[in-house]
Design a protein around this motif. Structure first.
Motif, short mmCIF file in Angstrom:
data_model
loop_
_atom_site.label_atom_id
_atom_site.label_comp_id
_atom_site.label_asym_id
_atom_site.label_seq_id
_atom_site.Cartn_x
_atom_site.Cartn_y
_atom_site.Cartn_z
N ILE A 168 0.83 -1.21 0.00
CA ILE A 168 0.00 0.00 0.00
C ILE A 168 0.86 1.26 0.00
O ILE A 168 0.45 2.30 -0.52
N THR A 169 2.07 1.17 0.56
CA THR A 169 2.97 2.33 0.55
C THR A 169 3.53 2.56 -0.84
O THR A 169 3.68 3.71 -1.27
N PHE A 170 3.84 1.49 -1.55
CA PHE A 170 4.49 1.59 -2.85
C PHE A 170 3.50 1.85 -3.98
O PHE A 170 3.75 2.69 -4.86
N VAL A 171 2.37 1.14 -3.99
CA VAL A 171 1.46 1.23 -5.14
C VAL A 171 0.08 1.75 -4.77
O VAL A 171 -0.84 1.74 -5.60
N SER A 172 -0.11 2.17 -3.51
CA SER A 172 -1.37 2.72 -3.05
C SER A 172 -2.45 1.64 -3.02
O SER A 172 -2.17 0.44 -3.01
N ASN A 173 -3.72 2.06 -3.04
CA ASN A 173 -4.85 1.14 -2.89
C ASN A 173 -5.91 1.51 -3.93
O ASN A 173 -6.95 2.08 -3.61
N ILE A 174 -5.64 1.16 -5.17
CA ILE A 174 -6.51 1.54 -6.29
C ILE A 174 -7.36 0.34 -6.68
O ILE A 174 -6.83 -0.67 -7.15
N PRO A 175 -8.69 0.41 -6.50
CA PRO A 175 -9.55 -0.73 -6.83
C PRO A 175 -9.38 -1.18 -8.28
O PRO A 175 -9.38 -0.36 -9.21
N GLY A 176 -9.22 -2.48 -8.47
CA GLY A 176 -9.09 -3.03 -9.81
C GLY A 176 -7.69 -2.95 -10.38
O GLY A 176 -7.42 -3.55 -11.43
N GLN A 177 -6.81 -2.19 -9.74
CA GLN A 177 -5.45 -2.04 -10.26
C GLN A 177 -4.38 -2.48 -9.27
O GLN A 177 -3.48 -3.25 -9.62
N THR A 178 -4.47 -2.00 -8.03
CA THR A 178 -3.47 -2.38 -7.03
C THR A 178 -4.11 -2.84 -5.72
O THR A 178 -3.40 -3.11 -4.77
N GLN A 179 -5.42 -2.92 -5.69
CA GLN A 179 -6.11 -3.28 -4.44
C GLN A 179 -6.14 -4.81 -4.27
O GLN A 179 -6.97 -5.50 -4.84
N THR A 180 -5.21 -5.31 -3.46
CA THR A 180 -5.15 -6.74 -3.17
C THR A 180 -6.06 -7.06 -1.98
O THR A 180 -6.72 -6.17 -1.43
N LEU A 181 -6.09 -8.32 -1.58
CA LEU A 181 -6.98 -8.74 -0.49
C LEU A 181 -6.78 -7.92 0.80
O LEU A 181 -7.75 -7.39 1.33
N PRO A 182 -5.56 -7.82 1.31
CA PRO A 182 -5.39 -7.05 2.55
C PRO A 182 -5.81 -5.58 2.39
O PRO A 182 -6.40 -5.00 3.30
N SER A 183 -5.48 -5.00 1.23
CA SER A 183 -5.85 -3.60 0.99
C SER A 183 -7.36 -3.44 0.92
O SER A 183 -7.92 -2.45 1.41
N ALA A 184 -8.03 -4.41 0.29
CA ALA A 184 -9.49 -4.35 0.19
C ALA A 184 -10.13 -4.49 1.57
O ALA A 184 -11.11 -3.79 1.88
N ILE A 185 -9.61 -5.39 2.40
CA ILE A 185 -10.13 -5.55 3.76
C ILE A 185 -9.99 -4.24 4.52
O ILE A 185 -10.93 -3.78 5.19
N TYR A 186 -8.82 -3.63 4.41
CA TYR A 186 -8.59 -2.34 5.08
C TYR A 186 -9.57 -1.28 4.58
O TYR A 186 -10.14 -0.52 5.38
N ALA A 187 -9.77 -1.23 3.26
CA ALA A 187 -10.66 -0.22 2.68
C ALA A 187 -12.10 -0.43 3.14
O ALA A 187 -12.80 0.54 3.48
N PHE A 188 -12.56 -1.67 3.16
CA PHE A 188 -13.94 -1.94 3.58
C PHE A 188 -14.16 -1.60 5.05
O PHE A 188 -15.25 -1.19 5.43
N LEU A 189 -13.13 -1.77 5.87
CA LEU A 189 -13.28 -1.46 7.29
C LEU A 189 -13.32 0.03 7.57
O LEU A 189 -13.65 0.45 8.68
N GLN A 190 -12.95 0.83 6.57
CA GLN A 190 -12.95 2.28 6.74
C GLN A 190 -14.29 2.92 6.39
O GLN A 190 -14.48 4.13 6.63
N VAL A 191 -15.21 2.15 5.82
CA VAL A 191 -16.50 2.73 5.41
C VAL A 191 -17.63 2.06 6.20
O VAL A 191 -17.56 0.86 6.51
N PRO A 192 -18.66 2.82 6.56
CA PRO A 192 -19.80 2.24 7.29
C PRO A 192 -20.46 1.14 6.47
O PRO A 192 -20.69 1.28 5.27
N GLY A 193 -20.75 0.02 7.11
CA GLY A 193 -21.42 -1.08 6.43
C GLY A 193 -20.49 -1.98 5.65
O GLY A 193 -20.95 -2.92 4.98
N GLY A 194 -19.21 -1.72 5.72
CA GLY A 194 -18.27 -2.55 4.96
C GLY A 194 -17.76 -3.76 5.72
O GLY A 194 -16.97 -4.54 5.18
N GLU A 195 -18.25 -3.93 6.95
CA GLU A 195 -17.74 -5.03 7.78
C GLU A 195 -18.05 -6.40 7.18
O GLU A 195 -17.22 -7.32 7.25
N SER A 196 -19.22 -6.56 6.58
CA SER A 196 -19.58 -7.87 6.03
C SER A 196 -18.69 -8.23 4.85
O SER A 196 -18.25 -9.39 4.71
N ALA A 197 -18.40 -7.26 3.99
CA ALA A 197 -17.51 -7.52 2.86
C ALA A 197 -16.11 -7.84 3.36
O ALA A 197 -15.44 -8.76 2.84
#
Length: 230
Positions: A168-197
């Protein structure tokens, strides 16, 4: 995977792609480095060993920052590679590079231990029969060290699947381009209602990691049993 949303599936697919290439492209170098550390005596050996294991000690964010400074668009290596159309920063290739570097120490350690377990007398016997160093390595050392190589490769794959800080430091967290599983989990936890995803992706991560670990054990044992039976 029908219970995964489109963005979640993209993260899973990208993580598998990144982990596969991180493992595949770093494995030959890991075998070479492991063999050098296990069999050769040379000046600066401890320094090389320290550099190999440095990603395990440094905070992943530091590793990612160093990659950004080196391979970024303004970095010394990044500028040169950009001239020939190769770019790592903020691309999935950069995620693969970061994952490969973070998993490299695990690969080297597993392979090195396996090579060190090979009886050097077998290598010496092959050499006395006229085989050169490359032939000794290919026909004696490599087959006998194969269980460790398989273990190292799969551990590297599993580590690449779970890499977060450096990526995430090197390539950021871009959905569909650099968003891997850990990055996606982190992103979903930052938005309301994203806990289930996030929870669904956590389950996928655990399943993949456990599958990789079990597979490494099974393959290593099968190869070892075959070698003992020959």
């Amino acid at each position: 995977m029908s219970w995964l949303g489109a963005e979640e599936w993209q993260a899973v697919a990208l993580s598998l792609k990144v982990a596969f290439w991180a493992m595949t492209l770093s494995l030959p170098l890991a075998i070479f480095v492991a063999y050098a550390l296990a069999r050769w005596q040379f000046a600066g050996k401890q320094i090389v060993n320290g550099l190999v294991h440095l990603p395990l000690i440094l905070p992943p964010v530091v590793t990612g920052y160093l990659l950004l400074l080196t391979f970024g668009v303004t970095g010394p290596v990044g500028r040169g590679l950009d001239l020939i159309g190769i770019s790592f920063a903020f691309r999935w290739t950069g995620a693969a590079l970061a994952a490969a570097i973070m998993g490299f120490p695990l690969m080297v350690r597993a392979i090195r231990l396996s090579i060190e377990a090979v009886d050097t007398r077998l290598e010496d016997a092959a050499a006395t029969l006229g085989a050169n160093r490359l032939m000794v390595f290919a026909t004696v050392t490599l087959p006998l060290a194969l269980p460790g190589i398989l273990t190292g490769a799969i551990l590297g794959f599993a580590k690449a699947m779970g890499e977060f800080g450096a990526t995430i430091t090197f390539v950021s967290n871009i959905p569909g381009q650099t968003q891997t599983l850990p990055s996606a989990i982190y992103a979903f936890l930052q938005v309301p209602g994203g806990e289930s995803a996030a929870a669904r992706l956590v389950v996928i991560s655990i399943v993949i990691a456990m599958t990789a670990l079990v597979l490494s054990e099974v393959l290593a044992r099968r190869v070892a049993n075959r070698m003992e039976g020959t």
